[in-house]
Design a protein around this motif. Structure first.
Motif, PDB file in Angstrom:
ATOM      1  N   HIS A  36      67.152  42.993  56.329  1.00 59.94           N
ATOM      2  CA  HIS A  36      65.872  43.248  55.697  1.00 59.94           C
ATOM      3  C   HIS A  36      65.671  44.720  55.296  1.00 59.94           C
ATOM      4  N   ILE A  37      66.379  45.103  54.269  1.00 60.41           N
ATOM      5  CA  ILE A  37      66.281  46.485  53.792  1.00 60.41           C
ATOM      6  C   ILE A  37      65.201  46.582  52.709  1.00 60.41           C
ATOM      7  N   ASP A  38      64.232  47.448  52.925  1.00 54.66           N
ATOM      8  CA  ASP A  38      63.221  47.767  51.912  1.00 54.66           C
ATOM      9  C   ASP A  38      63.307  49.257  51.613  1.00 54.66           C
ATOM     10  N   ILE A  39      63.555  49.583  50.366  1.00 54.72           N
ATOM     11  CA  ILE A  39      63.567  51.005  50.008  1.00 54.72           C
ATOM     12  C   ILE A  39      62.872  51.161  48.660  1.00 54.72           C
ATOM     13  N   ASP A  40      61.994  52.145  48.571  1.00 58.47           N
ATOM     14  CA  ASP A  40      61.413  52.504  47.285  1.00 58.47           C
ATOM     15  C   ASP A  40      61.774  53.938  46.984  1.00 58.47           C
ATOM     16  N   VAL A  41      62.297  54.149  45.795  1.00 57.32           N
ATOM     17  CA  VAL A  41      62.622  55.520  45.402  1.00 57.32           C
ATOM     18  C   VAL A  41      61.914  55.789  44.088  1.00 57.32           C
ATOM     19  N   VAL A  91      66.473  43.076  51.258  1.00 56.72           N
ATOM     20  CA  VAL A  91      67.892  42.811  51.025  1.00 56.72           C
ATOM     21  C   VAL A  91      68.617  42.538  52.345  1.00 56.72           C
ATOM     22  N   GLU A  92      69.350  41.437  52.351  1.00 60.10           N
ATOM     23  CA  GLU A  92      70.166  41.087  53.506  1.00 60.10           C
ATOM     24  C   GLU A  92      71.585  40.821  53.022  1.00 60.10           C
ATOM     25  N   LYS A  93      72.544  41.129  53.889  1.00 64.05           N
ATOM     26  CA  LYS A  93      73.942  40.880  53.510  1.00 64.05           C
ATOM     27  C   LYS A  93      74.725  40.442  54.719  1.00 64.05           C
ATOM     28  N   VAL A 109      73.599  48.478  45.035  1.00 66.40           N
ATOM     29  CA  VAL A 109      72.765  49.062  43.978  1.00 66.40           C
ATOM     30  C   VAL A 109      73.599  49.349  42.725  1.00 66.40           C
ATOM     31  N   VAL A 110      74.845  49.823  42.927  1.00 66.67           N
ATOM     32  CA  VAL A 110      75.644  50.159  41.749  1.00 66.67           C
ATOM     33  C   VAL A 110      76.145  48.884  41.055  1.00 66.67           C
ATOM     34  N   GLY A 111      76.168  47.782  41.799  1.00 64.05           N
ATOM     35  CA  GLY A 111      76.523  46.514  41.173  1.00 64.05           C
ATOM     36  C   GLY A 111      77.948  46.070  41.423  1.00 64.05           C
ATOM     37  N   LEU A 112      78.620  46.668  42.416  1.00 65.98           N
ATOM     38  CA  LEU A 112      79.991  46.267  42.715  1.00 65.98           C
ATOM     39  C   LEU A 112      80.027  45.012  43.574  1.00 65.98           C
ATOM     40  N   ASP A 113      78.898  44.651  44.135  1.00 71.01           N
ATOM     41  CA  ASP A 113      78.832  43.504  45.044  1.00 71.01           C
ATOM     42  C   ASP A 113      77.501  42.807  44.776  1.00 71.01           C
ATOM     43  N   ASP A 114      77.569  41.543  44.337  1.00 71.24           N
ATOM     44  CA  ASP A 114      76.280  40.879  44.058  1.00 71.24           C
ATOM     45  C   ASP A 114      76.039  39.720  45.015  1.00 71.24           C
ATOM     46  N   ASP A 115      76.761  39.748  46.127  1.00 74.51           N
ATOM     47  CA  ASP A 115      76.619  38.677  47.111  1.00 74.51           C
ATOM     48  C   ASP A 115      75.632  39.128  48.199  1.00 74.51           C
ATOM     49  N   TYR A 116      74.347  39.050  47.894  1.00 74.59           N
ATOM     50  CA  TYR A 116      73.325  39.454  48.869  1.00 74.59           C
ATOM     51  C   TYR A 116      72.058  38.659  48.612  1.00 74.59           C
ATOM     52  N   ALA A 117      71.168  38.685  49.602  1.00 75.91           N
ATOM     53  CA  ALA A 117      69.861  38.063  49.425  1.00 75.91           C
ATOM     54  C   ALA A 117      68.833  39.168  49.233  1.00 75.91           C
ATOM     55  N   GLY A 118      67.733  38.854  48.570  1.00 74.82           N
ATOM     56  CA  GLY A 118      66.705  39.862  48.322  1.00 74.82           C
ATOM     57  C   GLY A 118      66.778  40.346  46.895  1.00 74.82           C
ATOM     58  N   SER A 119      66.009  41.386  46.574  1.00 75.51           N
ATOM     59  CA  SER A 119      66.016  41.835  45.187  1.00 75.51           C
ATOM     60  C   SER A 119      66.168  43.340  45.086  1.00 75.51           C
TER      61      SER A 119
END
Lengths: 258, 281
Positions: A28-33, A12-14, A56-66
């Motif tokens: 480049h954020i990678d997190i597994d929980v 994830v990049e923003k 993650v909560v969905g208040l902002d969907d302007d990012y790259a990555g998944s």
């Protein structure tokens, strides 16, 4: 393996636009929980740790990555993902009970089930007897407990905690940390806590992710392999704390000097 | 109660006081000071009595308090003053209800939709600058002398403050509350009902209280300029016929009713906004 409450953040990049130029906020954020895990993200202010929760909560969907929850890409906000903000954000014109009930406005529960689960969650956070009270009549600690109950009442798969104890005094804070732990044990919800209080992160989490700023990135992952109740004064606790502070850069000099 | 009553988490105020706000407020204001507001009216009454008793002013311009009370009794018994009084109350109530309901409805609509605001904006901003008194002649030409014209003129003066404050209140909803509604997946109509309108209620209530006062004050002008009944008409008639005692009776009644309206609106405001800490209007 996908169990309910498994979060997967990949690359994830923003960026924000500052004077027409893109400024990288998250790199480049990678997190597994894993399901039922308690993970903390610590870092200096401005490192983008709260931004991750907003994504993650969905208040902002302007990012790259998944970002995937239980293998499904997230889309907008959802009752599967709860959040507790630093300011309690209880609506001042609703009683405590109504505030918590606002979470269930669009749930499929019957009125009777709603009433019961609201009562259960009020009891869970130790606020029985305060159902009809307005937010201005609550202390900071009580308001934050109510916000936690509101975050949990719909039984989300994951609860995001955005510095929920940051505005509280030290004693209330310690006490609410205990409560968070016992709530986590009872509800078995996956939790991600963002905080700048390193002690809090170590005390509560299975794992601590350390971030630095400019651009925000995760520089270290530390597994806290200590049994609960953790002793904040123990040498292992102190060693973990030193590790984390060193990673946060600015503190390194002071730690070395101490 | 639960362990939450322990010192760290104690409520800031006793709950009994919190549920019924009045005892808390009463406690803040010592009993003796509550009557401090009566000193000035009593003083004025004394000066008034002295002025007439010592004949500082000719009685035809300023009748004594006693003569005024006598005039009041005469007006009630012989001229059915209560009918004019009720008539004025009736006009003002209707104007207030029509004006404020229309204002809140349109204010909410304009607050929620920039297009609605743009649609009404220029028209409303021009109309509201033409005072009610200036509207009256034209309206009387259309509707004739009497209640409808008066209600329309007073209603117009109620409408604008309430409309503007409703619009402002809706626009001032906190961004963090909108965000919360989004997190809780509230629909647009839930957002409006549970979040947006409640956040506008404080400024709506303030404007309603103000507008109620304006409406009552305007009844004198409206009835005086376009009618044959009501307190406003009586005042202008008394002036023409130089019956000063009746003039003063009407003025005192108007003042006292205005005072009562304001206090009633304040009580209503406190009740509606009981969730707001220390809200005194």
């Amino acid at each position: 393996m996908t169990q309910r409450g498994t979060l997967e953040i990949r690359g994830v990049e923003k960026h924000y636009d500052v004077d027409g130029r893109p400024l990288k906020i998250l790199d480049h954020i990678d997190i597994d929980v894993a399901a039922g895990e308690f993970v903390s993200i610590v870092g200096p202010s401005g490192c983008g740790k709260s931004t991750i929760l907003r994504l993650v909560v969905g208040l902002d969907d302007d990012y790259a990555g998944s970002i995937r929850l239980d293998g499904e890409p997230i889309k907008g906000t959802s009752l599967d993902r709860g959040i507790v903000f630093q300011d309690h954000r209880l609506l001042p014109w609703l009683t405590l009970e109504q505030n918590i009930g606002l979470s269930l406005e669009n749930s499929r529960l019957s009125a009777e089930e709603k009433r019961r689960t609201i009562a259960e969650h009020i009891a869970l956070v130790g606020l029985r007897g305060f159902e009809k009270v307005y937010p201005y009549q609550l202390s900071g600690g009580m308001a934050q407990r109510a916000a936690i109950a509101r975050g949990l009442v719909n039984r989300p798969e994951i609860l995001l905690l955005d510095e929920p104890l940051g505005a509280l005094d030290a004693l209330t804070r310690l006490r609410l940390q205990e409560e968070l732990l016992s709530i986590w044990r009872i509800e078995k919800t996956t939790m991600i806590l963002v905080t700048h209080d390193v002690d809090e992160a170590i005390y509560l989490s299975d794992r601590v992710l350390v971030m630095t700023a400019n651009p925000g990135r995760i520089v270290k992952e530390i597994v806290v392999d200590l049994p609960h109740q953790r002793d904040r004064g123990s040498p292992t606790f102190a060693a973990i704390k030193r590790d984390i502070l060193r990673e946060m850069g600015d503190y390194a000099v002071h730690v070395a000097a101490a | 109660m639960t362990d939450a009553t322990n010192s760290t988490f104690a409520v800031r105020r006793p709950l009994a006081g919190a549920r019924t706000p009045s005892p808390v407020r009463a406690a803040r204001r010592p009993a003796g000071r509550r009557y401090i507001g009566i000193i000035l009216p009593l003083g004025l009454l004394i000066v008034w009595s002295l002025a007439t008793w010592l004949a500082w002013v000719p009685a035809v311009f300023l009748p004594s308090p006693l003569a005024t009370v006598k005039a009041f009794v005469a007006m009630v018994t012989r001229q059915s003053l209560h009918q004019d009084f009720l008539r004025s109350i009736n006009i003002v109530s209707q104007a207030f209800v029509y004006g404020s309901v229309a204002a809140v409805v349109l204010g909410v609509a304009a607050g929620l939709s920039a297009n609605v605001e743009r649609f009404f904006g220029p028209t409303f901003d021009s109309i509201r600058h033409i005072p009610g008194v200036a509207w009256l002649p034209l309206i009387v030409l259309w509707l004739g002398l009497g209640a409808p014209a008066q209600i329309l003129v007073i209603g117009k003066s109620v409408f604008f403050p309430v409309f503007l404050n409703t619009l402002q209140g809706i626009r001032n909803v906190e961004k963090s509350h909108i965000e919360l509604a989004k997190v809780l997946t509230l629909t647009r109509s839930q957002l409006i009902r549970r979040v947006v309108i409640p956040s506008a209620v404080p400024s709506i209530m303030v404007s309603l209280r103000y507008a109620a006062g304006v409406a009552w004050a305007l009844v004198v002008t409206a009835e005086g300029l376009s009618g044959q009944e009501g307190l406003g008409y009586l005042i202008f008639r008394a002036q023409n016929l130089l019956i000063t005692d009746q003039l003063i009776v009407c003025m005192v009644i108007i003042g006292l009713v205005g005072f009562a309206i304001d206090r009633l609106m304040l009580l209503l405001q406190r009740f509606v906004l009981r969730w707001k800490q220390g809200f005194e209007g």
